[in-house]
Design a protein around this motif. Structure first.
Motif, PDB file in Angstrom:
ATOM      1  N   LEU A 115       7.383   6.068 -10.328  1.00 47.40           N
ATOM      2  CA  LEU A 115       8.022   4.767 -10.102  1.00 47.40           C
ATOM      3  C   LEU A 115       9.465   4.904  -9.633  1.00 47.40           C
ATOM      4  CD1 LEU A 115       7.963   1.671 -10.258  1.00 47.40           C
ATOM      5  CD2 LEU A 115       8.616   1.876 -12.661  1.00 47.40           C
ATOM      6  N   GLU A 116      10.249   5.739 -10.285  1.00 44.92           N
ATOM      7  CA  GLU A 116      11.674   5.827  -9.935  1.00 44.92           C
ATOM      8  C   GLU A 116      11.873   6.354  -8.516  1.00 44.92           C
ATOM      9  OE1 GLU A 116      15.422   4.911 -10.024  1.00 44.92           O
ATOM     10  OE2 GLU A 116      13.990   4.338 -11.572  1.00 44.92           O
ATOM     11  N   ALA A 117      11.109   7.356  -8.125  1.00 43.70           N
ATOM     12  CA  ALA A 117      11.216   7.884  -6.758  1.00 43.70           C
ATOM     13  C   ALA A 117      10.799   6.824  -5.742  1.00 43.70           C
ATOM     14  CB  ALA A 117      10.364   9.135  -6.606  1.00 43.70           C
ATOM     15  N   ALA A 118       9.774   6.059  -6.060  1.00 43.76           N
ATOM     16  CA  ALA A 118       9.322   4.997  -5.162  1.00 43.76           C
ATOM     17  C   ALA A 118      10.384   3.907  -5.041  1.00 43.76           C
ATOM     18  CB  ALA A 118       8.005   4.407  -5.648  1.00 43.76           C
ATOM     19  N   ARG A 119      11.037   3.591  -6.136  1.00 47.29           N
ATOM     20  CA  ARG A 119      12.104   2.581  -6.088  1.00 47.29           C
ATOM     21  C   ARG A 119      13.278   3.063  -5.252  1.00 47.29           C
ATOM     22  NH1 ARG A 119      13.313   0.138 -11.911  1.00 47.29           N
ATOM     23  NH2 ARG A 119      14.632  -1.171 -10.637  1.00 47.29           N
ATOM     24  N   GLN A 120      13.624   4.330  -5.369  1.00 49.95           N
ATOM     25  CA  GLN A 120      14.709   4.889  -4.554  1.00 49.95           C
ATOM     26  C   GLN A 120      14.343   4.867  -3.076  1.00 49.95           C
ATOM     27  OE1 GLN A 120      15.654   8.753  -6.117  1.00 49.95           O
ATOM     28  NE2 GLN A 120      16.396   7.921  -8.057  1.00 49.95           N
ATOM     29  N   ILE A 142       0.838  -1.200   0.000  1.00 53.29           N
ATOM     30  CA  ILE A 142       0.000   0.000   0.000  1.00 53.29           C
ATOM     31  C   ILE A 142       0.874   1.251   0.000  1.00 53.29           C
ATOM     32  CG2 ILE A 142      -1.677   1.323   1.356  1.00 53.29           C
ATOM     33  CD1 ILE A 142      -2.754  -1.444   2.303  1.00 53.29           C
ATOM     34  N   ARG A 143       1.894   1.244   0.816  1.00 53.10           N
ATOM     35  CA  ARG A 143       2.805   2.388   0.879  1.00 53.10           C
ATOM     36  C   ARG A 143       3.479   2.617  -0.471  1.00 53.10           C
ATOM     37  NH1 ARG A 143       6.825   2.733   5.857  1.00 53.10           N
ATOM     38  NH2 ARG A 143       5.012   1.628   6.590  1.00 53.10           N
ATOM     39  N   LEU A 144       3.947   1.540  -1.101  1.00 51.17           N
ATOM     40  CA  LEU A 144       4.623   1.666  -2.391  1.00 51.17           C
ATOM     41  C   LEU A 144       3.667   2.108  -3.495  1.00 51.17           C
ATOM     42  CD1 LEU A 144       6.919  -1.458  -2.121  1.00 51.17           C
ATOM     43  CD2 LEU A 144       7.644   0.945  -2.076  1.00 51.17           C
ATOM     44  N   GLU A 145       2.439   1.607  -3.462  1.00 52.33           N
ATOM     45  CA  GLU A 145       1.444   2.048  -4.457  1.00 52.33           C
ATOM     46  C   GLU A 145       1.197   3.549  -4.343  1.00 52.33           C
ATOM     47  OE1 GLU A 145      -1.925  -0.443  -3.656  1.00 52.33           O
ATOM     48  OE2 GLU A 145      -1.195  -2.040  -4.970  1.00 52.33           O
ATOM     49  N   ARG A 146       1.071   4.031  -3.116  1.00 55.48           N
ATOM     50  CA  ARG A 146       0.854   5.477  -2.911  1.00 55.48           C
ATOM     51  C   ARG A 146       2.050   6.294  -3.362  1.00 55.48           C
ATOM     52  NH1 ARG A 146      -2.196   5.501   2.909  1.00 55.48           N
ATOM     53  NH2 ARG A 146      -4.170   4.700   2.109  1.00 55.48           N
ATOM     54  N   LEU A 147       3.236   5.819  -3.045  1.00 53.01           N
ATOM     55  CA  LEU A 147       4.439   6.535  -3.480  1.00 53.01           C
ATOM     56  C   LEU A 147       4.530   6.582  -5.004  1.00 53.01           C
ATOM     57  CD1 LEU A 147       7.111   5.293  -0.940  1.00 53.01           C
ATOM     58  CD2 LEU A 147       6.340   7.638  -1.257  1.00 53.01           C
ATOM     59  N   CYS A 148       4.207   5.466  -5.652  1.00 54.38           N
ATOM     60  CA  CYS A 148       4.242   5.425  -7.122  1.00 54.38           C
ATOM     61  C   CYS A 148       3.264   6.437  -7.711  1.00 54.38           C
ATOM     62  CB  CYS A 148       3.905   4.033  -7.634  1.00 54.38           C
ATOM     63  SG  CYS A 148       5.249   2.865  -7.531  1.00 54.38           S
ATOM     64  N   SER A 149       2.063   6.463  -7.179  1.00 57.22           N
ATOM     65  CA  SER A 149       1.060   7.367  -7.752  1.00 57.22           C
ATOM     66  C   SER A 149       1.382   8.821  -7.447  1.00 57.22           C
ATOM     67  CB  SER A 149      -0.339   7.006  -7.267  1.00 57.22           C
ATOM     68  OG  SER A 149      -0.466   7.221  -5.895  1.00 57.22           O
ATOM     69  N   ARG A 150       1.979   9.082  -6.302  1.00 59.78           N
ATOM     70  CA  ARG A 150       2.288  10.460  -5.923  1.00 59.78           C
ATOM     71  C   ARG A 150       3.587  10.976  -6.543  1.00 59.78           C
ATOM     72  NH1 ARG A 150       3.883  11.600   0.087  1.00 59.78           N
ATOM     73  NH2 ARG A 150       5.896  11.115  -0.813  1.00 59.78           N
ATOM     74  N   ASP A 151       4.649  10.140  -6.484  1.00 55.53           N
ATOM     75  CA  ASP A 151       5.989  10.608  -6.856  1.00 55.53           C
ATOM     76  C   ASP A 151       6.570   9.949  -8.105  1.00 55.53           C
ATOM     77  OD1 ASP A 151       5.853  12.100  -4.524  1.00 55.53           O
ATOM     78  OD2 ASP A 151       6.881  10.579  -3.338  1.00 55.53           O
TER      79      ASP A 151
END
Length: 67
Positions: free
Chosen positions: A16-21, A5-14
């Motif tokens: 894919l690359e920012a979420a991976r970092q 859930i946290r990663l999905e939110r990060l992907c949608s907000r920031d």
């Protein structure tokens, strides 16, 4: 401690690359916590949860795939 859930939110907000970092950074913190005998993450009740989250974060950081 499901990281999905946290990663999905990060992907949608920031993105894919920012979420991976972020996942790579967070995995490092979890790894550190697991190796510290004074941290609650290394205790028997919590260790499996942190290990699972660490695997999820590492997989996502390396591949961008949500487990």
């Amino acid at each position: 401690m499901n990281e999905r859930i946290r990663l999905e939110r990060l992907c949608s907000r920031d993105g894919l690359e920012a979420a991976r970092q972020w996942a790579q950074w967070a995995a490092g913190l979890y790894r550190q916590s697991l190796s510290d005998p004074m941290h609650y993450a290394s205790q028997p009740d919590w260790r499996p949860l942190f290990e699972r989250s660490l695997r999820e974060l590492t997989l996502f950081a390396e591949s961008g795939i949500l487990s």
